[in-house]
Scaffold this motif. Structure first.
Motif, mmCIF file in Angstrom:
data_model
loop_
_atom_site.group_PDB
_atom_site.id
_atom_site.type_symbol
_atom_site.label_atom_id
_atom_site.label_comp_id
_atom_site.label_asym_id
_atom_site.label_seq_id
_atom_site.Cartn_x
_atom_site.Cartn_y
_atom_site.Cartn_z
ATOM 1 N N PRO A 1 0.813 -1.225 0.000
ATOM 2 C CA PRO A 1 0.000 0.000 0.000
ATOM 3 C C PRO A 1 0.847 1.276 0.000
ATOM 4 C CG PRO A 1 -0.897 -1.589 1.549
ATOM 5 C CD PRO A 1 0.423 -2.133 1.098
ATOM 6 N N THR A 2 1.971 1.251 0.706
ATOM 7 C CA THR A 2 2.851 2.427 0.720
ATOM 8 C C THR A 2 3.450 2.661 -0.661
ATOM 9 O OG1 THR A 2 3.391 1.973 3.039
ATOM 10 C CG2 THR A 2 4.845 3.477 1.859
ATOM 11 N N GLN A 3 3.863 1.595 -1.317
ATOM 12 C CA GLN A 3 4.431 1.717 -2.663
ATOM 13 C C GLN A 3 3.410 2.298 -3.634
ATOM 14 O OE1 GLN A 3 7.036 -1.487 -4.289
ATOM 15 N NE2 GLN A 3 5.527 -1.624 -5.914
ATOM 16 N N ARG A 4 2.161 1.819 -3.551
ATOM 17 C CA ARG A 4 1.113 2.358 -4.426
ATOM 18 C C ARG A 4 0.853 3.828 -4.126
ATOM 19 N NH1 ARG A 4 -1.764 -2.447 -3.120
ATOM 20 N NH2 ARG A 4 -3.138 -1.187 -1.804
ATOM 21 N N ALA A 5 0.857 4.189 -2.846
ATOM 22 C CA ALA A 5 0.618 5.580 -2.463
ATOM 23 C C ALA A 5 1.714 6.494 -2.999
ATOM 24 C CB ALA A 5 0.517 5.688 -0.948
ATOM 25 N N VAL A 6 2.978 6.075 -2.880
ATOM 26 C CA VAL A 6 4.098 6.875 -3.380
ATOM 27 C C VAL A 6 4.001 7.022 -4.895
ATOM 28 C CG1 VAL A 6 6.600 6.927 -3.693
ATOM 29 C CG2 VAL A 6 5.647 6.343 -1.463
#
Length: 282
Positions: free
Chosen positions: A110-115
Motif C-alpha cells: 500500500p505504501t508503494q502504491r501511495a508513493v
C-alpha cells in the motif's frame, strides 16, 4: 569621341566586374550602382554579379558526441524498508490522502502504491520508491507529524511498568505510552496498544481487580459491542474496539480501555481470571 568613351567604359567593366549605367534620357550620367574588384568578397546583403544567392556563413559544427543520461535522484526508502523514517513517510502520505492504512513502519505494497500515485500526480517518474525529489515535494505539502500521528494505529513501545505491576497477575495499563502489559510475577507476557476515554468520559486511574468477564458483551448504556470485556471499575472494562481498529487514536472510548488487536485480546481474555489485578497509571 563619345563612342570611343563608351567603348572604353565597356572594356573597363569587363575587366573589373564593374556595373555601369549609361547616360539617362537627359544626357546626364548616374553614379555607378555597385563596383566589385576581381577577387573581392561580395558585400553582406547584396547579390553578387551573375544573380546567384547571397553566400551565408557556414553552420556551426554538430556535436554528435553521446550525452550522459541525467543522474536519477537518490532513493531514500523502498519496498521492504522499515523504521521510524518510513513511519513518518506514511504519516505524511495520510495527510495528503494518498494512504489510508498505518502508519506501520514497514514500506509495504500500500505504501508503494501511495508513493507511485503521489509521484504521478505531480509529474514525477512513477517508480513507487521514495527518492529525494519525491520526499522534498511531500515535505513542502505536509506538516511535521506528532507522536500519535506516527503511531495512529499502535505499534509504539511501552514505557517501563509501574512498580505496582511487578508482582502477581496484573493488567498493567499505562496512559502515557498508551499500552497494556499483561504481566505475571514481574514478567511481561504480552503487550498491546490501547485507547482511553475522552476528556468528558475519562478512564479512571488506580488499582482495581477484574470482577466480571463477558465474551460477547453489548453496552446497555451506549448500545455498542464490547467483545472480550473484562470489567474492573463500574462500567469500565478492557475490551476489543472495532472503532479503534478502524480509526486508531483519531477516536476515544467512553471510559473503557480499548484494544484494537482482536487476536491479541482474544488470547488475553483466555488467560485473565476474575480477581486479577488491574493497575491504570500515567
Amino acid at each position: 569621341m563619345g563612342r570611343a568613351f563608351a567603348a572604353g567604359l565597356a572594356v573597363l567593366a569587363a575587366l573589373t566586374g564593374c556595373t555601369v549605367q549609361t547616360p539617362d534620357g537627359e544626357g546626364e550620367r548616374r553614379p555607378p550602382v555597385h563596383v566589385e574588384l576581381p577577387g573581392s568578397t561580395p558585400s553582406q546583403g547584396r547579390t553578387p554579379a551573375g544573380g546567384g544567392a547571397t553566400p551565408r556563413s557556414a553552420p556551426p559544427p554538430v556535436d554528435d558526441k553521446p550525452r550522459a543520461a541525467p543522474t536519477p535522484p537518490r532513493v531514500l526508502w523502498s519496498r521492504g524498508d522499515t523504521g521510524r523514517d518510513v513511519r513518518e513517510l506514511q504519516a505524511r502520505l495520510r495527510q495528503v490522502a494518498w494512504l489510508f492504512e498505518g502508519p506501520t513502519g514497514t514500506y509495504d505494497e500500500p505504501t508503494q502504491r501511495a508513493v507511485s500515485g503521489f509521484q504521478g500526480k505531480r509529474g514525477l517518474p512513477r517508480t513507487g520508491k521514495a527518492d529525494a525529489v519525491t520526499w522534498q515535494r511531500l515535505l513542502g505539502m505536509t506538516r511535521e507529524p506528532g507522536r500519535w500521528d506516527l503511531y495512529l494505529m499502535g505499534g509504539q513501545q511501552a514505557d517501563p511498568p509501574d512498580a505496582r505491576c511487578r508482582s502477581g497477575r496484573v493488567l498493567c495499563i499505562d496512559k502515557t505510552s498508551r499500552t497494556l502489559r499483561w504481566m505475571v510475577d514481574g514478567r511481561t507476557v504480552s503487550t498491546m496498544a490501547v485507547r482511553f476515554g475522552s476528556q468528558g468520559t475519562p478512564t479512571r486511574e488506580g488499582v482495581f481487580s477484574v470482577y466480571w468477564k463477558s465474551r460477547d458483551h453489548v453496552s446497555t448504556l451506549y448500545d455498542s459491542p464490547m467483545p472480550y470485556a473484562m470489567f474492573f471499575s463500574g462500567g469500565q472494562a478492557v475490551h476489543f474496539s472495532a472503532d479503534f481498529a478502524a480509526r486508531g487514536y483519531a477516536g476515544a472510548s467512553h471510559g473503557c480501555v480499548n484494544v484494537r488487536d482482536e487476536a491479541a485480546i482474544a488470547q488475553l481474555y483466555a488467560q485473565v481470571r476474575n480477581g486479577d489485578k488491574v493497575v491504570v497509571s500515567w
